[in-house]
Scaffold this motif. Sequence first.
Motif, PDB file in Angstrom:
ATOM      1  N   LEU A   1      58.969  16.372 -56.808  1.00  0.00           N
ATOM      2  CA  LEU A   1      59.096  15.315 -57.806  1.00  0.00           C
ATOM      3  C   LEU A   1      58.899  13.976 -57.099  1.00  0.00           C
ATOM      4  O   LEU A   1      59.629  13.649 -56.163  1.00  0.00           O
ATOM      5  CB  LEU A   1      60.477  15.381 -58.461  1.00  0.00           C
ATOM      6  N   VAL A   2      57.916  13.210 -57.544  1.00  0.00           N
ATOM      7  CA  VAL A   2      57.578  11.946 -56.894  1.00  0.00           C
ATOM      8  C   VAL A   2      57.843  10.778 -57.843  1.00  0.00           C
ATOM      9  O   VAL A   2      57.446  10.811 -59.008  1.00  0.00           O
ATOM     10  CB  VAL A   2      56.091  11.922 -56.461  1.00  0.00           C
ATOM     11  N   VAL A   3      58.531   9.757 -57.336  1.00  0.00           N
ATOM     12  CA  VAL A   3      58.802   8.553 -58.122  1.00  0.00           C
ATOM     13  C   VAL A   3      58.421   7.326 -57.302  1.00  0.00           C
ATOM     14  O   VAL A   3      58.378   7.377 -56.072  1.00  0.00           O
ATOM     15  CB  VAL A   3      60.291   8.457 -58.527  1.00  0.00           C
ATOM     16  N   TYR A   4      58.155   6.227 -58.000  1.00  0.00           N
ATOM     17  CA  TYR A   4      57.813   4.976 -57.311  1.00  0.00           C
ATOM     18  C   TYR A   4      59.047   4.411 -56.617  1.00  0.00           C
ATOM     19  O   TYR A   4      59.014   4.035 -55.454  1.00  0.00           O
ATOM     20  CB  TYR A   4      57.251   3.975 -58.320  1.00  0.00           C
ATOM     21  N   LYS A   5      60.156   4.367 -57.359  1.00  0.00           N
ATOM     22  CA  LYS A   5      61.447   3.942 -56.814  1.00  0.00           C
ATOM     23  C   LYS A   5      62.533   4.797 -57.453  1.00  0.00           C
ATOM     24  O   LYS A   5      62.393   5.247 -58.588  1.00  0.00           O
ATOM     25  CB  LYS A   5      61.721   2.459 -57.115  1.00  0.00           C
ATOM     26  N   MET A   6      63.622   5.004 -56.732  1.00  0.00           N
ATOM     27  CA  MET A   6      64.690   5.849 -57.239  1.00  0.00           C
ATOM     28  C   MET A   6      65.370   5.283 -58.481  1.00  0.00           C
ATOM     29  O   MET A   6      65.888   6.030 -59.304  1.00  0.00           O
ATOM     30  CB  MET A   6      65.739   6.094 -56.145  1.00  0.00           C
ATOM     31  N   ASP A   7      65.349   3.950 -58.630  1.00  0.00           N
ATOM     32  CA  ASP A   7      66.004   3.388 -59.813  1.00  0.00           C
ATOM     33  C   ASP A   7      65.205   3.654 -61.082  1.00  0.00           C
ATOM     34  O   ASP A   7      65.660   3.370 -62.188  1.00  0.00           O
ATOM     35  CB  ASP A   7      66.272   1.893 -59.648  1.00  0.00           C
ATOM     36  N   ARG A   8      63.994   4.206 -60.933  1.00  0.00           N
ATOM     37  CA  ARG A   8      63.200   4.591 -62.099  1.00  0.00           C
ATOM     38  C   ARG A   8      63.687   5.912 -62.685  1.00  0.00           C
ATOM     39  O   ARG A   8      63.430   6.217 -63.844  1.00  0.00           O
ATOM     40  CB  ARG A   8      61.713   4.722 -61.729  1.00  0.00           C
ATOM     41  N   ILE A   9      64.386   6.693 -61.856  1.00  0.00           N
ATOM     42  CA  ILE A   9      64.805   8.021 -62.303  1.00  0.00           C
ATOM     43  C   ILE A   9      66.313   8.151 -62.463  1.00  0.00           C
ATOM     44  O   ILE A   9      66.799   8.977 -63.233  1.00  0.00           O
ATOM     45  CB  ILE A   9      64.289   9.098 -61.313  1.00  0.00           C
ATOM     46  N   ALA A  10      67.076   7.334 -61.737  1.00  0.00           N
ATOM     47  CA  ALA A  10      68.537   7.455 -61.775  1.00  0.00           C
ATOM     48  C   ALA A  10      69.185   6.146 -62.188  1.00  0.00           C
ATOM     49  O   ALA A  10      68.771   5.076 -61.760  1.00  0.00           O
ATOM     50  CB  ALA A  10      69.059   7.893 -60.413  1.00  0.00           C
ATOM     51  N   ARG A  11      70.219   6.241 -63.017  1.00  0.00           N
ATOM     52  CA  ARG A  11      70.923   5.051 -63.504  1.00  0.00           C
ATOM     53  C   ARG A  11      72.085   4.664 -62.606  1.00  0.00           C
ATOM     54  O   ARG A  11      72.619   3.570 -62.715  1.00  0.00           O
ATOM     55  CB  ARG A  11      71.432   5.294 -64.926  1.00  0.00           C
ATOM     56  N   SER A  12      72.492   5.574 -61.728  1.00  0.00           N
ATOM     57  CA  SER A  12      73.613   5.308 -60.831  1.00  0.00           C
ATOM     58  C   SER A  12      73.560   6.305 -59.685  1.00  0.00           C
ATOM     59  O   SER A  12      72.765   7.256 -59.703  1.00  0.00           O
ATOM     60  CB  SER A  12      74.944   5.448 -61.577  1.00  0.00           C
ATOM     61  N   LEU A  13      74.398   6.093 -58.687  1.00  0.00           N
ATOM     62  CA  LEU A  13      74.455   7.017 -57.560  1.00  0.00           C
ATOM     63  C   LEU A  13      74.888   8.399 -58.036  1.00  0.00           C
ATOM     64  O   LEU A  13      74.344   9.421 -57.604  1.00  0.00           O
ATOM     65  CB  LEU A  13      75.423   6.493 -56.494  1.00  0.00           C
ATOM     66  N   LYS A  14      75.837   8.434 -58.944  1.00  0.00           N
ATOM     67  CA  LYS A  14      76.306   9.707 -59.496  1.00  0.00           C
ATOM     68  C   LYS A  14      75.173  10.425 -60.216  1.00  0.00           C
ATOM     69  O   LYS A  14      74.992  11.640 -60.076  1.00  0.00           O
ATOM     70  CB  LYS A  14      77.466   9.449 -60.459  1.00  0.00           C
ATOM     71  N   ASP A  15      74.399   9.673 -60.986  1.00  0.00           N
ATOM     72  CA  ASP A  15      73.267  10.239 -61.716  1.00  0.00           C
ATOM     73  C   ASP A  15      72.217  10.765 -60.744  1.00  0.00           C
ATOM     74  O   ASP A  15      71.652  11.845 -60.935  1.00  0.00           O
ATOM     75  CB  ASP A  15      72.669   9.163 -62.627  1.00  0.00           C
TER      76      ASP A  15
ATOM     77  N   GLY B   1      75.477  11.437 -50.604  1.00  0.00           N
ATOM     78  CA  GLY B   1      76.583  12.255 -51.089  1.00  0.00           C
ATOM     79  C   GLY B   1      77.914  11.753 -50.563  1.00  0.00           C
ATOM     80  O   GLY B   1      78.911  11.707 -51.285  1.00  0.00           O
ATOM     81  N   ALA B   2      77.927  11.349 -49.282  1.00  0.00           N
ATOM     82  CA  ALA B   2      79.154  10.823 -48.680  1.00  0.00           C
ATOM     83  C   ALA B   2      79.552   9.505 -49.339  1.00  0.00           C
ATOM     84  O   ALA B   2      80.732   9.246 -49.588  1.00  0.00           O
ATOM     85  CB  ALA B   2      78.951  10.621 -47.176  1.00  0.00           C
ATOM     86  N   VAL B   3      78.550   8.666 -49.623  1.00  0.00           N
ATOM     87  CA  VAL B   3      78.818   7.385 -50.286  1.00  0.00           C
ATOM     88  C   VAL B   3      79.373   7.623 -51.688  1.00  0.00           C
ATOM     89  O   VAL B   3      80.308   6.948 -52.126  1.00  0.00           O
ATOM     90  CB  VAL B   3      77.534   6.531 -50.362  1.00  0.00           C
ATOM     91  N   ALA B   4      78.797   8.606 -52.389  1.00  0.00           N
ATOM     92  CA  ALA B   4      79.268   8.928 -53.736  1.00  0.00           C
ATOM     93  C   ALA B   4      80.716   9.405 -53.699  1.00  0.00           C
ATOM     94  O   ALA B   4      81.530   9.048 -54.554  1.00  0.00           O
ATOM     95  CB  ALA B   4      78.375   9.997 -54.368  1.00  0.00           C
ATOM     96  N   GLN B   5      81.047  10.229 -52.691  1.00  0.00           N
ATOM     97  CA  GLN B   5      82.410  10.720 -52.545  1.00  0.00           C
ATOM     98  C   GLN B   5      83.371   9.573 -52.248  1.00  0.00           C
ATOM     99  O   GLN B   5      84.477   9.505 -52.785  1.00  0.00           O
ATOM    100  CB  GLN B   5      82.473  11.756 -51.419  1.00  0.00           C
ATOM    101  N   LEU B   6      82.922   8.650 -51.386  1.00  0.00           N
ATOM    102  CA  LEU B   6      83.739   7.479 -51.063  1.00  0.00           C
ATOM    103  C   LEU B   6      83.972   6.629 -52.304  1.00  0.00           C
ATOM    104  O   LEU B   6      85.084   6.148 -52.546  1.00  0.00           O
ATOM    105  CB  LEU B   6      83.047   6.647 -49.979  1.00  0.00           C
ATOM    106  N   GLU B   7      82.915   6.468 -53.097  1.00  0.00           N
ATOM    107  CA  GLU B   7      83.016   5.682 -54.324  1.00  0.00           C
ATOM    108  C   GLU B   7      84.034   6.306 -55.277  1.00  0.00           C
ATOM    109  O   GLU B   7      84.872   5.606 -55.860  1.00  0.00           O
ATOM    110  CB  GLU B   7      81.640   5.601 -54.993  1.00  0.00           C
ATOM    111  N   ARG B   8      83.991   7.637 -55.425  1.00  0.00           N
ATOM    112  CA  ARG B   8      84.943   8.328 -56.301  1.00  0.00           C
ATOM    113  C   ARG B   8      86.370   8.168 -55.785  1.00  0.00           C
ATOM    114  O   ARG B   8      87.309   7.986 -56.560  1.00  0.00           O
ATOM    115  CB  ARG B   8      84.579   9.814 -56.410  1.00  0.00           C
TER     116      ARG B   8
END
Length: 206
Positions: free
Chosen positions: A64-78, A115-122
């Motif tokens: 799966l190829v995207v130009y930027k990650m913010d085009r596919i995900a709305r948040s780190l969790k997403d 994943g580590a950042v997401a865990q820290l955020e939670r």
Amino acid sequence: MAKSESIRLVGYARVSTVGQETNLQIDALEKAGVSVIYQEKTSSVGARPELQKLLDSLTKGDCLVVYKMDRIARSLKDLMAILERVQAVGANIRSLTEPLDTSVPVGIFMVQVLGAVAQLERSIIRERSVAGQLAAYRRGVQLGRKKHATPPETIEKMRALYATGEHTYPSVAKLFGVHASTAKRLITGKSSRQKMPVLGQYLDAL
């Protein structure tokens, strides 16, 4: 030497409003060799049917190829949820403008970091929530929904009925005109504090 099997590149492009265009993203994806491109014009918080179609179409070995990650995900969790779904079918994901490509070791490392950042955020959100509840508890604020006082004799009747073994929490609740969860709480005597074990750990340490 046998020729290696080609990787199917599947692209995704998105803009937030109808007035915007995906031309820049499409051009970059096509230049990268992507021939199948799903695109849509919707905000990141809206429904994304084309993205769901793309994810459903992925098979082992796809990328799966995207130009930027913010085009596919709305948040780190997403993003983590999408990465997990992509990897579950044996596919990979790559950003054209960011150092994220799960087909190479560095990309896998980046996913682990995310994943580590997401865990820290939670964990931070959880700590803040507990701190807020603890502060409210110390001020004497009742936690949870406000409960109406139930006469002791009514509670005893409910417990007696349940103790016969012929009634469930829902059936007792129906007889007394309350919600099943309320009947269970009154019969078992569990308080709101007992329903919040994390906060309870802090309170027990006081």
